[in-house]
Scaffold this motif. Structure first.
Motif, PDB file in Angstrom:
ATOM      1  N   VAL A 438       0.857  -1.181   0.000  1.00 28.44           N
ATOM      2  CA  VAL A 438       0.000   0.000   0.000  1.00 28.44           C
ATOM      3  C   VAL A 438       0.895   1.235   0.000  1.00 28.44           C
ATOM      4  CG1 VAL A 438      -1.639   1.361   1.321  1.00 28.44           C
ATOM      5  CG2 VAL A 438      -1.936  -1.100   1.169  1.00 28.44           C
ATOM      6  N   VAL A 439       0.953   1.925  -1.115  1.00 25.21           N
ATOM      7  CA  VAL A 439       1.619   3.225  -1.165  1.00 25.21           C
ATOM      8  C   VAL A 439       0.514   4.272  -1.116  1.00 25.21           C
ATOM      9  CG1 VAL A 439       3.040   4.799  -2.512  1.00 25.21           C
ATOM     10  CG2 VAL A 439       3.618   2.370  -2.407  1.00 25.21           C
ATOM     11  N   ALA A 440       0.370   4.889   0.043  1.00 22.08           N
ATOM     12  CA  ALA A 440      -0.758   5.795   0.259  1.00 22.08           C
ATOM     13  C   ALA A 440      -0.458   7.203  -0.222  1.00 22.08           C
ATOM     14  CB  ALA A 440      -1.125   5.824   1.748  1.00 22.08           C
ATOM     15  N   ASP A 441       0.824   7.582  -0.265  1.00 22.98           N
ATOM     16  CA  ASP A 441       1.112   8.975  -0.604  1.00 22.98           C
ATOM     17  C   ASP A 441       2.559   9.113  -1.063  1.00 22.98           C
ATOM     18  OD1 ASP A 441       0.530  11.666  -0.907  1.00 22.98           O
ATOM     19  OD2 ASP A 441       1.061  12.177   1.147  1.00 22.98           O
ATOM     20  N   VAL A 442       2.770  10.023  -1.992  1.00 21.77           N
ATOM     21  CA  VAL A 442       4.103  10.469  -2.379  1.00 21.77           C
ATOM     22  C   VAL A 442       4.092  11.982  -2.209  1.00 21.77           C
ATOM     23  CG1 VAL A 442       5.818  10.655  -4.214  1.00 21.77           C
ATOM     24  CG2 VAL A 442       4.436   8.574  -4.004  1.00 21.77           C
ATOM     25  N   SER A 443       4.853  12.485  -1.253  1.00 25.39           N
ATOM     26  CA  SER A 443       4.773  13.897  -0.902  1.00 25.39           C
ATOM     27  C   SER A 443       6.116  14.591  -1.118  1.00 25.39           C
ATOM     28  CB  SER A 443       4.335  14.078   0.554  1.00 25.39           C
ATOM     29  OG  SER A 443       5.260  13.463   1.427  1.00 25.39           O
ATOM     30  N   LEU A 444       6.080  15.905  -1.202  1.00 21.85           N
ATOM     31  CA  LEU A 444       7.276  16.703  -1.409  1.00 21.85           C
ATOM     32  C   LEU A 444       7.271  17.878  -0.452  1.00 21.85           C
ATOM     33  CD1 LEU A 444       9.804  17.106  -3.295  1.00 21.85           C
ATOM     34  CD2 LEU A 444       8.405  18.774  -4.528  1.00 21.85           C
ATOM     35  N   ASP A 445       8.339  18.004   0.320  1.00 27.13           N
ATOM     36  CA  ASP A 445       8.569  19.188   1.141  1.00 27.13           C
ATOM     37  C   ASP A 445       9.670  19.985   0.451  1.00 27.13           C
ATOM     38  OD1 ASP A 445       9.246  21.123   2.964  1.00 27.13           O
ATOM     39  OD2 ASP A 445       9.299  19.793   4.699  1.00 27.13           O
ATOM     40  N   ALA A 446       9.279  21.042  -0.237  1.00 25.40           N
ATOM     41  CA  ALA A 446      10.229  21.823  -1.043  1.00 25.40           C
ATOM     42  C   ALA A 446      10.855  22.960  -0.260  1.00 25.40           C
ATOM     43  CB  ALA A 446       9.522  22.372  -2.279  1.00 25.40           C
ATOM     44  N   HIS A 447      10.683  22.963   1.047  1.00 24.57           N
ATOM     45  CA  HIS A 447      11.162  24.083   1.852  1.00 24.57           C
ATOM     46  C   HIS A 447      12.057  23.602   2.981  1.00 24.57           C
ATOM     47  CE1 HIS A 447       8.456  26.697  -0.344  1.00 24.57           C
ATOM     48  NE2 HIS A 447       7.484  25.829  -0.113  1.00 24.57           N
ATOM     49  N   GLN A 448      13.035  22.775   2.629  1.00 21.96           N
ATOM     50  CA  GLN A 448      13.990  22.301   3.615  1.00 21.96           C
ATOM     51  C   GLN A 448      15.396  22.788   3.271  1.00 21.96           C
ATOM     52  OE1 GLN A 448      13.861  18.200   4.916  1.00 21.96           O
ATOM     53  NE2 GLN A 448      12.190  18.823   6.234  1.00 21.96           N
ATOM     54  N   ALA A 449      16.268  22.733   4.258  1.00 25.74           N
ATOM     55  CA  ALA A 449      17.680  23.038   4.075  1.00 25.74           C
ATOM     56  C   ALA A 449      18.487  21.853   4.585  1.00 25.74           C
ATOM     57  CB  ALA A 449      18.065  24.300   4.835  1.00 25.74           C
ATOM     58  N   ARG A 450      19.658  21.643   3.974  1.00 29.40           N
ATOM     59  CA  ARG A 450      20.526  20.552   4.397  1.00 29.40           C
ATOM     60  C   ARG A 450      21.814  21.123   4.980  1.00 29.40           C
ATOM     61  NH1 ARG A 450      24.733  19.551   2.421  1.00 29.40           N
ATOM     62  NH2 ARG A 450      24.261  20.379   0.353  1.00 29.40           N
ATOM     63  N   LEU A 451      22.188  20.592   6.143  1.00 32.43           N
ATOM     64  CA  LEU A 451      23.439  20.968   6.776  1.00 32.43           C
ATOM     65  C   LEU A 451      24.311  19.726   6.923  1.00 32.43           C
ATOM     66  CD1 LEU A 451      21.152  23.031   7.904  1.00 32.43           C
ATOM     67  CD2 LEU A 451      22.933  23.675   9.539  1.00 32.43           C
ATOM     68  N   SER A 452      25.584  19.875   6.658  1.00 35.67           N
ATOM     69  CA  SER A 452      26.540  18.787   6.842  1.00 35.67           C
ATOM     70  C   SER A 452      27.699  19.295   7.675  1.00 35.67           C
ATOM     71  CB  SER A 452      27.059  18.270   5.493  1.00 35.67           C
ATOM     72  OG  SER A 452      26.020  17.675   4.748  1.00 35.67           O
ATOM     73  N   VAL A 453      28.131  18.490   8.635  1.00 36.60           N
ATOM     74  CA  VAL A 453      29.278  18.830   9.473  1.00 36.60           C
ATOM     75  C   VAL A 453      30.346  17.772   9.218  1.00 36.60           C
ATOM     76  CG1 VAL A 453      30.077  19.373  11.793  1.00 36.60           C
ATOM     77  CG2 VAL A 453      27.676  19.751  11.187  1.00 36.60           C
ATOM     78  N   ARG A 454      31.511  18.206   8.716  1.00 37.85           N
ATOM     79  CA  ARG A 454      32.591  17.279   8.399  1.00 37.85           C
ATOM     80  C   ARG A 454      33.910  18.038   8.332  1.00 37.85           C
ATOM     81  NH1 ARG A 454      31.695  14.639   2.752  1.00 37.85           N
ATOM     82  NH2 ARG A 454      29.611  14.317   3.593  1.00 37.85           N
ATOM     83  N   PRO A 455      35.012  17.376   8.664  1.00 38.30           N
ATOM     84  CA  PRO A 455      35.075  16.088   9.352  1.00 38.30           C
ATOM     85  C   PRO A 455      34.831  16.285  10.844  1.00 38.30           C
ATOM     86  CG  PRO A 455      37.283  16.903   9.028  1.00 38.30           C
ATOM     87  CD  PRO A 455      36.356  17.917   8.394  1.00 38.30           C
TER      88      PRO A 455
END
Length: 597
Positions: A438-455
């Motif tokens: 059962v795939v009930a929904d395919v949704s999109l949140d177009a208002h996110q930000a990605r942060l990466s901390v490395r190393p």
């Protein structure tokens, strides 16, 4: 219409004549209270192990079809004995095999899926006043062969019969009195829950809580079957698995997978189609992937890790090596002697510091974390296997799970279905096979930000430092912290790791400032920020147990030439982070692949 109750009794509950009589007495009592009763019975005690051992004396790798023919006899013995016990107790009873009931399955021997169940014969016997004793674990394929449903098959039979009969409830009788906050054999302070929601129970079941198998919870959730897990040795109330209520606390329970193995594919080209190739190889071998972690690529090179049960490691390695053969420069590494500890709770979205508290607790006992993946209601950490029990006990104490809340979950039976629940019901009505995905929904949140901390240094406490800072401190005051969504940490290299997470784009700069503070204290690590990304999520039931779901998702993205930056998985959802300008193209492609309008 008479009310119907389905009662399921496992192998230990019918292990000898006294226990068979005790189970029969429960069914007779329910009938005398006015219910029509269907009993689902497993093979007695160690009968299945005995049959497997016998088969091994003739053939080291016996044919799957003949094994199903053999193993089904264990349930036939049990149902016949139970029907005799019922007659001894003064009740009319009839025993039926899966084929006699009309349980139709596909032809996947050993792990068959239910397609349909006829109810005419069942209702005829029930209306005649008989208790129906149904053989669990088995059905019949279209070609007429006996099939078995795999691990937890009797639970699945019970949930399925309750669904098609419109039963008032399904009672699962076992050797434990209900569902606990954690396995009481590990933590004696574990507390029995009076009620738990389907989604939480599904996560716990798939993450190692052995009370019920995840396929039966999938089935119950899809069809709205209330399940009560009870002890076969006492009359005390058990745990009701039903629609969730308002969560009384952020974490409901913990689960442990003790036999996890990690497979990492490093040096992958960062381009569309790579994940589809990997998932295609895994689906060809029906390898169910658990934690799937892909962190941000570096200089065009990506890395993905996933966990599998130790018993599936050889097959997963073969599939991984076949995939990298088609991807120049990639290599496969393995991690063993690992365990996965998970915290699950429907209250997590309202408490941003749950992950930080779990990380701090593990750090306080000096337990390092190798992989991290999260969902809306779950935080999972991969740790050394020899630290598993200690870690479970520490996290259980940190979230005070030994102490009763006001209520485990408020009742919602009379409340309207949520939009997601309604979508699931709508999809279920159109299914051709009862166990279809059962795939009930395919949704999109177009208002996110990605942060990466490395190393960052690969040592206990780093995750805790980072996410306590981002969440606003150890007390996770939402007024001072940022709202963290996905968290991903992949395997470390040369003593250094990388951590990525997403936040609402409106909080991106603030979250970066908060994350920078612990990096300064470590003396290394820089915060990289992409203030505009999109998160695509596929939501439904059966996403992990149907191994082709990931393949379909990543194949659709590859065809649309959409690259994947991050991956996070759970039982109910697969989420990927993509570039903001590719979000609409991605969601359109995936909706088309799953037939979502």
């Amino acid at each position: 219409m008479p009310r119907i109750i389905v009662q399921k009794f496992g192998g230990t509950s019918v292990g000898d004549t006294s226990r068979i009589r005790r189970a029969a007495a429960r069914a007779v009592a329910a009938q005398q209270e006015g219910a029509q009763v269907v009993m689902v019975v497993s093979a007695r005690g160690k009968k299945t192990d005995e049959l497997v051992s016998l088969a091994g004396e003739f053939d080291i790798e016996p044919p799957a079809r003949e094994m199903d023919m053999l193993l089904a006899t264990g349930e036939q013995e049990s149902v016949a004995l139970m029907a005799m016990a019922l007659r001894e107790a003064g009740a009319e009873a009839v025993s039926l095999t899966g084929g006699q009931i009309g349980i139709s399955t596909d032809d996947t021997y050993g792990k068959a899926r239910i397609r349909a169940i006829k109810t005419d014969r069942l209702r005829e016997h029930l209306d005649a006043g008989r208790i129906v004793v149904a053989a669990g674990f088995q059905g019949v394929s279209d070609s007429g062969d006996i099939t078995t449903l795999g691990r937890g098959g009797s639970d699945l039979t019970a949930a399925a019969l309750a669904a098609v009969l419109g039963a008032e409830r399904c009672e699962i009788y076992t050797d434990v009195p209900g569902v606990f906050t954690v396995d009481p054999r590990i933590e004696p302070a574990a507390r029995k829950l009076s009620r738990i929601g389907y989604d939480e129970m599904l996560e716990l079941a798939s993450l190692g809580a052995g009370v019920m198998h995840s396929r039966s919870i999938e089935f119950a959730g899809k069809y709205g079957v209330p399940i009560e897990v009870r002890s076969s040795l006492s009359d005390e109330p058990g745990t009701l698995i039903a629609r969730a209520g308002a969560p009384a606390r952020p974490v409901t329970g913990l689960a442990l997978v003790r036999d996890a193995a990690r497979v990492t594919l490093a040096g992958l080209p960062d381009r569309p189609g790579v994940m589809a190739e990997i998932f295609r190889r895994m689906a060809d071998r029906a390898i169910p992937l658990d934690m799937v972690v892909q962190d941000l690529s570096v200089q065009g090179i990506a890395e993905v890790s996933f966990t599998v049960p130790q018993e599936d490691l050889a097959g997963a390695l073969a599939a991984a090596k076949a995939a990298v053969d088609a991807l120049d420069g990639a290599e496969v590494t393995v991690g063993t002697d690992l365990a996965k500890i998970s915290a699950v709770g429907a209250g997590m979205p309202d408490r941003p510091g749950v992950a930080a508290k779990m990380f701090r607790t593990l750090a306080d006992i000096g337990c390092n974390v190798e992989l991290v993946t999260t969902s809306e209601i779950k935080v999972s950490c991969l740790i050394a296997r020899d630290r598993a029990n200690e870690a479970i006990r520490a996290v259980h104490a940190a979230f005070e799970l030994d102490q009763a809340a006001d209520a485990d979950a408020a009742h919602r039976d009379d409340h309207p279905l949520s939009p997601q629940e309604q979508r699931v019901r709508t999809v279920v009505e159109g299914l051709q096979g009862m166990e279809d995905i059962v795939v009930a929904d395919v949704s999109l949140d177009a208002h996110q930000a990605r942060l990466s901390v490395r190393p960052v240094p690969d040592r206990p406490g780093v995750l805790a430092d980072l996410f306590e800072a981002v969440a606003g401190g150890p007390e996770d005051d939402p007024s001072t912290g940022a709202t963290v969504d996905m968290i991903v940490q992949n395997v470390s290299h040369a003593g250094h790791a990388a951590i990525s997470f997403t936040v609402p784009e409106s909080e991106a700069n603030y979250a970066a400032e908060l994350a920078a503070a612990p990096a300064v204290r470590w003396g290394e690590g820089a915060v990289q920020i992409d203030p505009h990304v999109a998160k695509l999520s596929v939501t439904g039931v059966g996403l992990r147990s149907h191994t082709g779901v990931g393949l379909k998702l990543f194949a659709a993205l590859a065809e649309a030439k959409v690259n994947v930056q991050l991956i996070g998985t759970s039982e109910m959802r697969v989420s990927v982070v993509v570039a903001a300008n590719e979000g609409e193209r991605a969601v359109e492609a995936v909706r088309g692949a799953f037939g979502i309008g």
